[in-house]
Enzyme design. Sequence first.
Site, short mmCIF file in Angstrom:
data_model
loop_
_atom_site.label_atom_id
_atom_site.label_comp_id
_atom_site.label_asym_id
_atom_site.label_seq_id
_atom_site.Cartn_x
_atom_site.Cartn_y
_atom_site.Cartn_z
N THR A 210 -16.96 104.61 94.81
CA THR A 210 -15.47 104.97 94.69
C THR A 210 -14.66 103.95 94.96
OG1 THR A 210 -15.90 107.49 95.04
CG2 THR A 210 -13.74 106.54 95.67
N GLY A 240 -12.98 116.40 93.53
CA GLY A 240 -13.21 115.73 94.79
C GLY A 240 -11.81 115.68 95.49
N THR A 263 -17.48 111.96 101.45
CA THR A 263 -17.85 113.21 101.04
C THR A 263 -16.31 114.00 101.04
OG1 THR A 263 -18.32 113.60 103.32
CG2 THR A 263 -20.09 113.19 102.08
N1 ASP Z 1 -14.56 110.90 97.77
C1 ASP Z 1 -15.12 110.92 96.50
C2 ASP Z 1 -15.44 112.50 96.09
O1 ASP Z 1 -15.91 113.36 96.90
C3 ASP Z 1 -16.77 110.14 96.71
C4 ASP Z 1 -16.75 108.75 97.25
O2 ASP Z 1 -15.84 108.55 97.81
O3 ASP Z 1 -17.59 108.28 97.29
O4 ASP Z 1 -15.53 112.69 94.98
#
Ligand code: ASP
Length: 347
Positions: A210, A240, A263
């Site tokens: 990300t 997300g 997450t």
């Molecule tokens: N936070 C992002 C999501 O949950 C994933 C990530 O940051 O790697 O979509």
Amino acid sequence: MRFRCLLLLICWCVHHVSAQQQAHDPVVLVIHGGAGTIRPDQLSPRMRDSLHTALTAALQAGYAQLQAHHSAIDAVQAAIHIMENSPLFNAGKGAVYTQAGTHEMDAAIMDGATLRAGAVAAVSHIKNPIDAAIAVMRQSPHVLLVGKGAEDFAAAHGVELAPASYFDTPERKRQWERYRQHRTSEIFQPGKQARPIADQAYYDLHEWGTVGAVALDDSGHLAAGTSTGGIMGKLPGRVGDSPIIGAGTYANDTTCAVSCTGTGEYFMRALAAKTLSDLIAYRHMSLQQAAHTVIFDIIQRMGGDGGLIALNTKGEFAMPFNTSGMYRGYITRSGKIYIAFFQDEHP
Ligand code: ASP
């Protein structure tokens, strides 16, 4: 007690010295390329070089905007563009796959001066989702558009589209194949009851990549942006934290600009980015303290993993994470660049 006092004194000294340094050469742009569980020995020197080059290019692109006296929004957009266009990150080209083998991307932008914000979620045909988020902020009365509506809006406002195949890369395809072989049956069997959100198997799938940026412009304004493909093997339709204002992305000139990675479900339930801002506004914590509190006292205690970048109008910044690493970097007003990947790499 004596030990605690000593610890507090050391913390104060470290903070004081770094605040002094920052006053002379404030940080104007901080970026991340995702937090995750990769270990130093799993990152080849070639990969390390490629990541270093991409993160440097992103910092330089954002910095060029700031040097040209453009806004913090422009700097965030330019930095995120580079990372979205790079197959190395889980945003734009190289986005991870849903359980159905499709790409569904999320992105958000927030302007710290006006508190205006824009976001898109679950889009599959927008080359640079951050552009669509900016279009939502500037050209619609809304904050968040999703799916086909977001794509139609983006197309109508001149945002570049791309076929679904554009986002594929051989490396992500391989990851998806591995995911399908080892995980699908265990986790998301159609018709089977979903496992609890804290199911470790689900979060072990967490891939880095990300991307996010926070910037401080010449006029003293902040902006934050985040763009992601989400989490490998997510259910189609899952959104997300990244495009949720206050969860994965937030900016307010009076406190700070924040972009989170990790997450997402935990960052959403903790409303992580806005909580960080509130700790500064209402608990009068320093940026460092507030950022640390969010990651270690809130997200980690809930069982979540990840990190964030934060920046305030003084050019003070924080980059805490509780994973083995987080791709990250910053550039100062004089153009000094710092890039790191793992826990023990300090400026
Ligand atoms: N936070 C992002 C999501 O949950 C994933 C990530 O940051 O790697 O979509």
